[in-house]
Design an enzyme around this catalytic site. Sequence first.
Site, PDB file in Angstrom:
ATOM      1  CB  CYS A  19      -3.310   3.298  -1.501  1.00 29.59           C
ATOM      2  SG  CYS A  19      -4.426   4.681  -1.033  1.00 29.59           S
ATOM      3  CG  HIS A  26      -1.922   1.003   1.401  1.00 29.13           C
ATOM      4  ND1 HIS A  26      -1.894   2.146   1.713  1.00 29.13           N
ATOM      5  CD2 HIS A  26      -3.244   0.872   1.365  1.00 29.13           C
ATOM      6  CE1 HIS A  26      -2.983   2.797   1.665  1.00 29.13           C
ATOM      7  NE2 HIS A  26      -3.768   2.108   1.400  1.00 29.13           N
ATOM      8  CD  GLN A  57      -6.911  -4.348   4.268  1.00 27.91           C
ATOM      9  OE1 GLN A  57      -7.755  -4.991   4.520  1.00 27.91           O
ATOM     10  NE2 GLN A  57      -6.909  -2.977   3.786  1.00 27.91           N
ATOM     11  CE  LYS A  66      -7.296  -0.110   6.583  1.00 22.27           C
ATOM     12  NZ  LYS A  66      -8.023   0.366   5.233  1.00 22.27           N
ATOM     13  CG  ASP A 123       0.250  -2.564   6.177  1.00 22.22           C
ATOM     14  OD1 ASP A 123      -0.383  -2.466   6.938  1.00 22.22           O
ATOM     15  OD2 ASP A 123       0.335  -2.055   5.011  1.00 22.22           O
TER      16      ASP A 123
END
Lengths: 148, 410
Positions: free
Chosen positions: B367, B125, B206, B229, B203
Amino acid sequence: MAEDLDELYQQVILDHCKTPRNFRALPGASRRGEGYNPLCGDNYTVFVAMDGDRVREATFQGSGCCISKASASLLTDAVKGRTKEEVKALFGQVHDIITTGRVTGDGLGKLAVFAGVHKFPARVKCAILAWHALVAAVDGAETPVTTE
Amino acid sequence: MSRTPDWAGLRGDFPILDQRVHGQPLIYFDNAASSQKPRAVIDALRHYYEHDNANVHRGIHELSNRATTAFEAGRERVARFLNAGSADEIVFTRGTTESINLVAAAWGGAHIKAGDRILLTEMEHHSNLVPWQMLAQRTGAELRFVPVTGDEGLLDLARLDELLTPQVKLFAFTHISNSLGTINPVAELCARARARGVTTLVDAAQSAGHMPVDVRALGCDFLAFSSHKICGPTGLGVLWGRPAALDAMPPYQGGGEMILSVDYQKSSYKQPPHRFEAGTPDISGVIALHTALDYLDAIGREAIFRHDQELAQYTYQRLAELPNVRLFGPATDRAGLVSFLLGDVHAHDVVTVADQRGVALRGGHHCNQPLMKRLGVASTARASFYFYNTRAEVDRFIEVVREIQKFFAV
């Protein structure tokens, strides 16, 4: 399909998006304008050949969504034979109809199919992108334009 | 956990889902962008502002004590959520993006110099790419990338060892690709990096809240995720850091909350995590995130993962049965999202028509501009799921996709 959708994706728009007119580079173009919306990825070059103050020929290349492509296609048909001032006046009318749905003045012709776009605020920038590139071209601007 | 969650009952906890959009029942398939919030989280925000609101760490009065206690309890809760060693390893930020920027600025500023390399992957991303570009420009370091294999969207791990050269100081990569749905083998990647003495950042935007995430099992040095999220409020994120890594980092921003003592010419700073939290933090956000994590763990993250994966697998299969559909990401073992294109129809046209049918999708480059270029597309349409989504919604979505195909004659 919902009525709003039929207003947005009018048959003329679907036709020009599937079979864009004047969809080619223009050798000997005196001006070109770049339109790029990085969020969408819509990216067009509008080529203009001028006879003095008058548009003799206009073409475009590039890629993007149905609305942006149909707008570029219809634009190239619409501006041929118009003077720079007439092109700018037409841009004003197109801007009005795309952002408000209102027809101001006459002479929009087929461009009136964009009356439904204002109900889709996220798509206004698609419909107007090639027009900004065109105005940049006839003005001789060198910086790419964006409508995002 | 053997008990099957009452998915329909849980859906009832989300007031926003009970509405019509353009006259159609809302089908919210944009969870990878932001999840919806259960009533318990909304109530936690309201309760805080109606009863306990005050600034933290500096008041002597009752409300400040309450706010401080609840805020720090949130930090403890996040530590448990990640199986961290202690709450001191949890730094609150504005989101995953700021968490990564914090590491790039504070850790990177102290450890990266000209000629060093930062290893990323081609599926990052922008938030796990641009901060490293800025660091590289500032320091003269170079970026390298683990390649993606193509539309199936896997990392080419055969290339990893040759990319982990002695110049590499940091390997930063995503747990789950937000546009491909790929689940990367984080523990293996971290082990291979650690064997070369390379610091790792994961990261988890998600993955946290969508599957179990245990920082000790993963073996990373930093991990970042966002509250919004995973049923929490917007504007809040978490950076987890290994204690040795955090201790060795200078401050990120200066201001109140992060100092021990201040003179006109110089100041001394608190220990982590407070050293990295200048200014009044998102107190209500942390308190509501605490509620969100309780809510998620009452359901069970294993169960959520299986539910979302099953929906994604079902969606992938149903789309694959249709003509002229290009699918992105792995065919199996994917996370709860599916990216696709319908013939030559632009993703924004797909999303506009779907929206008129009440289906909220994402269309665009997600992104991931360099990845989109790598795959040779301008954008994709994406359906992304959470535990309140249903198979019936996927069936309706497939009907809408067929309408879109008919409408644009593809």
